[in-house]
Design a protein around this motif. Sequence first.
Motif, PDB file in Angstrom:
ATOM      1  N   LEU A  40      42.777   7.623  68.461  1.00  0.00           N
ATOM      2  CA  LEU A  40      41.887   7.737  67.307  1.00  0.00           C
ATOM      3  C   LEU A  40      42.143   6.597  66.341  1.00  0.00           C
ATOM      4  N   ILE A  41      41.075   5.880  65.990  1.00  0.00           N
ATOM      5  CA  ILE A  41      41.140   4.835  64.965  1.00  0.00           C
ATOM      6  C   ILE A  41      40.291   5.296  63.785  1.00  0.00           C
ATOM      7  N   MET A  42      40.856   5.262  62.594  1.00  0.00           N
ATOM      8  CA  MET A  42      40.120   5.711  61.410  1.00  0.00           C
ATOM      9  C   MET A  42      40.014   4.580  60.393  1.00  0.00           C
ATOM     10  N   ALA A  43      38.795   4.325  59.953  1.00  0.00           N
ATOM     11  CA  ALA A  43      38.543   3.329  58.916  1.00  0.00           C
ATOM     12  C   ALA A  43      38.179   4.067  57.630  1.00  0.00           C
ATOM     13  N   LEU A  44      38.955   3.886  56.595  1.00  0.00           N
ATOM     14  CA  LEU A  44      38.731   4.596  55.335  1.00  0.00           C
ATOM     15  C   LEU A  44      38.004   3.703  54.335  1.00  0.00           C
ATOM     16  N   PRO A  45      37.022   4.271  53.608  1.00  0.00           N
ATOM     17  CA  PRO A  45      36.292   3.482  52.604  1.00  0.00           C
ATOM     18  C   PRO A  45      37.206   3.092  51.445  1.00  0.00           C
ATOM     19  N   GLU A  46      36.845   2.035  50.760  1.00  0.00           N
ATOM     20  CA  GLU A  46      37.546   1.654  49.537  1.00  0.00           C
ATOM     21  C   GLU A  46      36.604   1.712  48.348  1.00  0.00           C
ATOM     22  N   SER A  47      35.574   2.530  48.456  1.00  0.00           N
ATOM     23  CA  SER A  47      34.621   2.689  47.362  1.00  0.00           C
ATOM     24  C   SER A  47      35.258   3.492  46.233  1.00  0.00           C
ATOM     25  N   PRO A  48      34.778   3.319  44.995  1.00  0.00           N
ATOM     26  CA  PRO A  48      35.328   4.094  43.870  1.00  0.00           C
ATOM     27  C   PRO A  48      35.240   5.595  44.107  1.00  0.00           C
ATOM     28  N   GLY A  49      34.131   6.046  44.702  1.00  0.00           N
ATOM     29  CA  GLY A  49      33.972   7.470  44.951  1.00  0.00           C
ATOM     30  C   GLY A  49      35.046   8.017  45.865  1.00  0.00           C
ATOM     31  N   PHE A  50      35.366   7.284  46.921  1.00  0.00           N
ATOM     32  CA  PHE A  50      36.388   7.748  47.859  1.00  0.00           C
ATOM     33  C   PHE A  50      37.781   7.657  47.233  1.00  0.00           C
ATOM     34  N   LEU A  51      38.065   6.560  46.555  1.00  0.00           N
ATOM     35  CA  LEU A  51      39.397   6.362  45.995  1.00  0.00           C
ATOM     36  C   LEU A  51      39.737   7.395  44.927  1.00  0.00           C
ATOM     37  N   LYS A  52      38.720   7.891  44.219  1.00  0.00           N
ATOM     38  CA  LYS A  52      38.970   8.843  43.123  1.00  0.00           C
ATOM     39  C   LYS A  52      38.780  10.300  43.528  1.00  0.00           C
ATOM     40  N   ALA A  53      38.253  10.548  44.726  1.00  0.00           N
ATOM     41  CA  ALA A  53      37.962  11.926  45.145  1.00  0.00           C
ATOM     42  C   ALA A  53      39.248  12.716  45.365  1.00  0.00           C
ATOM     43  N   ASP A  54      39.205  14.010  45.068  1.00  0.00           N
ATOM     44  CA  ASP A  54      40.325  14.910  45.351  1.00  0.00           C
ATOM     45  C   ASP A  54      40.137  15.463  46.759  1.00  0.00           C
ATOM     46  N   LEU A  55      40.895  14.935  47.681  1.00  0.00           N
ATOM     47  CA  LEU A  55      40.760  15.316  49.089  1.00  0.00           C
ATOM     48  C   LEU A  55      41.932  16.183  49.547  1.00  0.00           C
ATOM     49  N   SER A  56      42.605  16.814  48.604  1.00  0.00           N
ATOM     50  CA  SER A  56      43.812  17.578  48.927  1.00  0.00           C
ATOM     51  C   SER A  56      43.519  18.979  49.457  1.00  0.00           C
ATOM     52  N   GLY A  57      42.293  19.470  49.248  1.00  0.00           N
ATOM     53  CA  GLY A  57      41.971  20.827  49.675  1.00  0.00           C
ATOM     54  C   GLY A  57      41.625  20.923  51.145  1.00  0.00           C
ATOM     55  N   ASP A  58      41.519  22.152  51.635  1.00  0.00           N
ATOM     56  CA  ASP A  58      41.120  22.415  53.019  1.00  0.00           C
ATOM     57  C   ASP A  58      39.599  22.588  53.043  1.00  0.00           C
ATOM     58  N   PRO A  59      38.866  21.677  53.704  1.00  0.00           N
ATOM     59  CA  PRO A  59      37.400  21.726  53.671  1.00  0.00           C
ATOM     60  C   PRO A  59      36.785  22.623  54.741  1.00  0.00           C
ATOM     61  N   ALA A  60      37.608  23.350  55.508  1.00  0.00           N
ATOM     62  CA  ALA A  60      37.113  24.082  56.675  1.00  0.00           C
ATOM     63  C   ALA A  60      36.006  25.076  56.326  1.00  0.00           C
ATOM     64  N   LEU A  61      36.176  25.867  55.275  1.00  0.00           N
ATOM     65  CA  LEU A  61      35.186  26.882  54.914  1.00  0.00           C
ATOM     66  C   LEU A  61      33.874  26.224  54.496  1.00  0.00           C
ATOM     67  N   ALA A  62      33.961  25.188  53.674  1.00  0.00           N
ATOM     68  CA  ALA A  62      32.750  24.489  53.237  1.00  0.00           C
ATOM     69  C   ALA A  62      32.038  23.845  54.424  1.00  0.00           C
ATOM     70  N   LEU A  63      32.795  23.273  55.356  1.00  0.00           N
ATOM     71  CA  LEU A  63      32.199  22.666  56.536  1.00  0.00           C
ATOM     72  C   LEU A  63      31.474  23.707  57.382  1.00  0.00           C
ATOM     73  N   SER A  64      32.088  24.887  57.504  1.00  0.00           N
ATOM     74  CA  SER A  64      31.464  25.954  58.285  1.00  0.00           C
ATOM     75  C   SER A  64      30.123  26.369  57.682  1.00  0.00           C
ATOM     76  N   LYS A  65      30.073  26.453  56.362  1.00  0.00           N
ATOM     77  CA  LYS A  65      28.822  26.821  55.682  1.00  0.00           C
ATOM     78  C   LYS A  65      27.789  25.717  55.825  1.00  0.00           C
ATOM     79  N   ALA A  66      28.217  24.480  55.639  1.00  0.00           N
ATOM     80  CA  ALA A  66      27.276  23.353  55.649  1.00  0.00           C
ATOM     81  C   ALA A  66      26.757  23.069  57.055  1.00  0.00           C
ATOM     82  N   GLU A  67      27.577  23.266  58.075  1.00  0.00           N
ATOM     83  CA  GLU A  67      27.181  22.905  59.433  1.00  0.00           C
ATOM     84  C   GLU A  67      26.379  23.993  60.125  1.00  0.00           C
TER      85      GLU A  67
END
Length: 286
Positions: free
Chosen positions: A254-281
């Motif tokens: 797996l190769i991952m390329a991460l954005p360096e945009s202000p939105g990505f750099l400042k986002a709080d990504l510490s939570g578990d997104p599993a429940l939100a992903l299940s609802k959205a998908e």
Amino acid sequence: MAKSNIPGSQTLSINISESLYEALQKRSLENTQTIDHVVQDSLAKALGVEHHTLYQVSTSAALVQGVYQGCVTVGKIKEHGNFGLGTYDELDGEGLMLDGHVYQALGNGSVIEPADSASAPFWVSAEFEADRNTVIDSVSSWEELCAQIDLLRRSENLFTAIRIDGVFDEIHYRVACKSAPGTDLVTATSHQAEFTLKNITGTLLGFWSPTYARTFNIPGYHLHLLSGDHQHGGHVLGIQAKNLKLQVMDADNLIMALPESPGFLKADLSGDPALALSKAEGAQKK
């Protein structure tokens, strides 16, 4: 050759020409890959050793937080495989890549081939080479399809690329609609467009991701539809079909390329997104 500190690998020291090293450096920069990966991938192809790589841009957790400003171009995506899926700038539709061609399924039900300059905020791609295949006699639901694919997967810890070709008696799918930046994914997909088609030839393409990947990918099955005439496409929600050709590829790199945009750099990504992903998908309740 010496033992590496990475389990299951070895360190190889060799002398190569200056021109070869310059070529390695150039390929590494062009493909945003380490020199180690370029060498390993080239050796695997030359020696006939299976070594399948997924190239991913950004993370599912970022999408959940509304970070879906384009950060990689379609042209760049094409450099990293011939197969894959994702979405587009401001969540403007569903992304599909099949046989090296990239498509954009729009909320109005149409499908276009975007320009190489079009951008995506999230994408997963691969060079698809099937490891195993079978024929699925019949499926009557999304859950049954997943259970059938389970029989061909060989590990709960490897990623799996999936291609399914055939005629679908009925298929239910959705297409994300363009949303304002910063709108969380659950809210953004609450007004997604949903479609149902009958007796249509096409391909389902996508990936199965392990549970441990839930903070950066979409755990479980994630498949998009592209009709045979390239006129219809989207994120699959339900299916009824017979005599489907199923092909799977194990992905062990797996190769991952991460954005360096202000939105990505400042986002709080510490939570578990599993429940939100299940609802959205999933399908939206009427």
